[in-house]
Design an enzyme around this catalytic site. Sequence first.
Site, PDB file in Angstrom:
ATOM      1  N   ASP A 371       0.830  -1.204   0.000  1.00 26.87           N
ATOM      2  CA  ASP A 371       0.000   0.000   0.000  1.00 26.87           C
ATOM      3  C   ASP A 371       0.869   1.261   0.000  1.00 26.87           C
ATOM      4  O   ASP A 371       2.049   1.232   0.345  1.00 26.87           O
ATOM      5  CB  ASP A 371      -0.897   0.004   1.230  1.00 26.87           C
ATOM      6  CG  ASP A 371      -0.084   0.132   2.511  1.00 26.87           C
ATOM      7  OD1 ASP A 371       0.902  -0.623   2.647  1.00 26.87           O
ATOM      8  OD2 ASP A 371      -0.407   0.982   3.346  1.00 26.87           O
ATOM      9  N   GLU A 372       0.280   2.361  -0.375  1.00 26.42           N
ATOM     10  CA  GLU A 372       0.875   3.697  -0.242  1.00 26.42           C
ATOM     11  C   GLU A 372       2.314   3.773  -0.744  1.00 26.42           C
ATOM     12  O   GLU A 372       3.159   4.429  -0.139  1.00 26.42           O
ATOM     13  CB  GLU A 372       0.774   4.164   1.212  1.00 26.42           C
ATOM     14  CG  GLU A 372      -0.662   4.371   1.632  1.00 26.42           C
ATOM     15  CD  GLU A 372      -0.834   4.772   3.083  1.00 26.42           C
ATOM     16  OE1 GLU A 372      -1.778   5.516   3.371  1.00 26.42           O
ATOM     17  OE2 GLU A 372      -0.045   4.319   3.936  1.00 26.42           O
TER      18      GLU A 372
END
Length: 562
Positions: A371-372
């Site tokens: 993620d991210e």
Amino acid sequence: MRRPSVRKDLPQILCSLLLIGAAGWASAPSAATVGAADGPAGASAAVLERVVPAPASVQAGGAPYTVGAGTRIHVPSGSDEVRRIGEYLAAILRPSTGYPLPVVADGGDRDGIALKLGATVGAAARSTSAGAPAADAGAPRDTAVALGAEGYRLAVSGQAVTLGAEQAAGLFHGVQTLRQLLPAAVEKRTVQSGPWTVPGGTVTDAPRYAYRGGMLDVSRHFFSVAQVERYIDQLALYKINQLHLHLSDDQGWRIAVDSWPRLATYGGSTQVGGGPGGWYSKADYQEIVRYAASRYLTVVPEIDMPGHTNAALASYAELNCSGTAPPLYTGTNVGFSSLCVSKDVTYRFADQVLGELAALTPGPYLHIGGDEAHSTSHADYVTFMDKVQPLVTKYGKTVLAWHQLAGAHPVPGAVGQYWGTNGSEKEVADAAKAGMRLILSPANRAYLDMKYNASTPLGLAWAGYVEVKDSYNWDPATFVKGAPASAVLGVEAPMWTETLVTSANLDYMAFPRLPGIAEIGWSPAATHQWDTYKVRLAAQGPRWTALGIGFYRSPQVSWPTD
């Protein structure tokens, strides 16, 4: 999965968990139904109403059983696992009741609490629903509920409490229901006055979803083995069966890796705000795995990659494209770090870390984050995930990653953990249609670190304020638009710890929301109704107080006076 920089209800006709019935009891498959009337049956129903998660089938009636000084806990001879569950139950009941409650391996089922294991238990439950006589004359008949690996059948008469399951996990889950059928004071560690009466009736129960998780972020703030085990006990009370440990992030690396020792000794030496941090030795991690298994939870370890990696980059300069290690980080920003996708050493690192972690982890999953990754180009992200997923399967594990994995090429059997807020991500739905399974953790519903309201002293609010009703009012089967319901493996309630430092902090943010996520994962969809749930939830308050859990007294719930 947790920052504003990347911000990413199915109506149902429901029957109440407790419906006042003019006569007798009736229940429908896959729906928790209980009838109540005046007299003993009504009294039984009032107690059965307390159970969270709502059971699949509840039939109140018959004489109650009172635990007394002569009560024994009967287990079958030759089953060490069932005996351990019996001893676990005894350890809960002895301090508050003051009774000896010996665990005896005689296979008995009279004048006590009997734990029974085997396929005949499920057959008995099914045969009752098919028209076979119930154990007690005049007792109601069971619903056809297939017990499976985690289901149980709890039958209470004036002579005994009989708890049966096809597998040991079901017995353990049944024990949690039995706890809730006893007065809340049973959870106290000193002798209380009683009486310790279990209402008459039968509960036949099994989960809706196979995966029901709780995640604990030990990277932003480190939590000791004892603190993790305390949280495991809280998860187990509500039949959660997976403990997702977020073991690495920008602020700290929390697991010893022999081939890369500075990850723990240096990368684990701090945390948000600049505290001392900490890390688990392999023996520590194995103790967590052992303890979780004793509560029938499977540990799901996460090494977040290619972003959220500053602790690793600070520990080893060669993992950086520049060849220069950044300083340790104690803030709360995200999206600034990335492993160097073009370097061979990156994949040697990933291979060795995942290999050592796989060797310590008996469960089927390795979570690789994903993620991210804002400092990783999309092309590099796809390259990285496509190279790292085979490392997971090489060690015989199933790939689990945050739902951004859908933007790469999920390997067969991969699982994406959804943390968005509105379910509109088409690539997630498309990946689910193509075979990627989903675990639902929508941040504006299931993230336990979101503030309840503007005055909540802890937590974050980037996904909005999440009151207890918000966390309960959603359906995993329909949340991701266009994704087939059959792709949903289960649910998980993550607890991120940027602002959480103590066990008391965890308690306050988890309760009362955690039981609702547990119910969404366990109970039949037909039981899902806020007006009845909030009554059952309110009845949990005195139990939490007895357990020493300091919880948020939401104004949406009419809490009893403890």
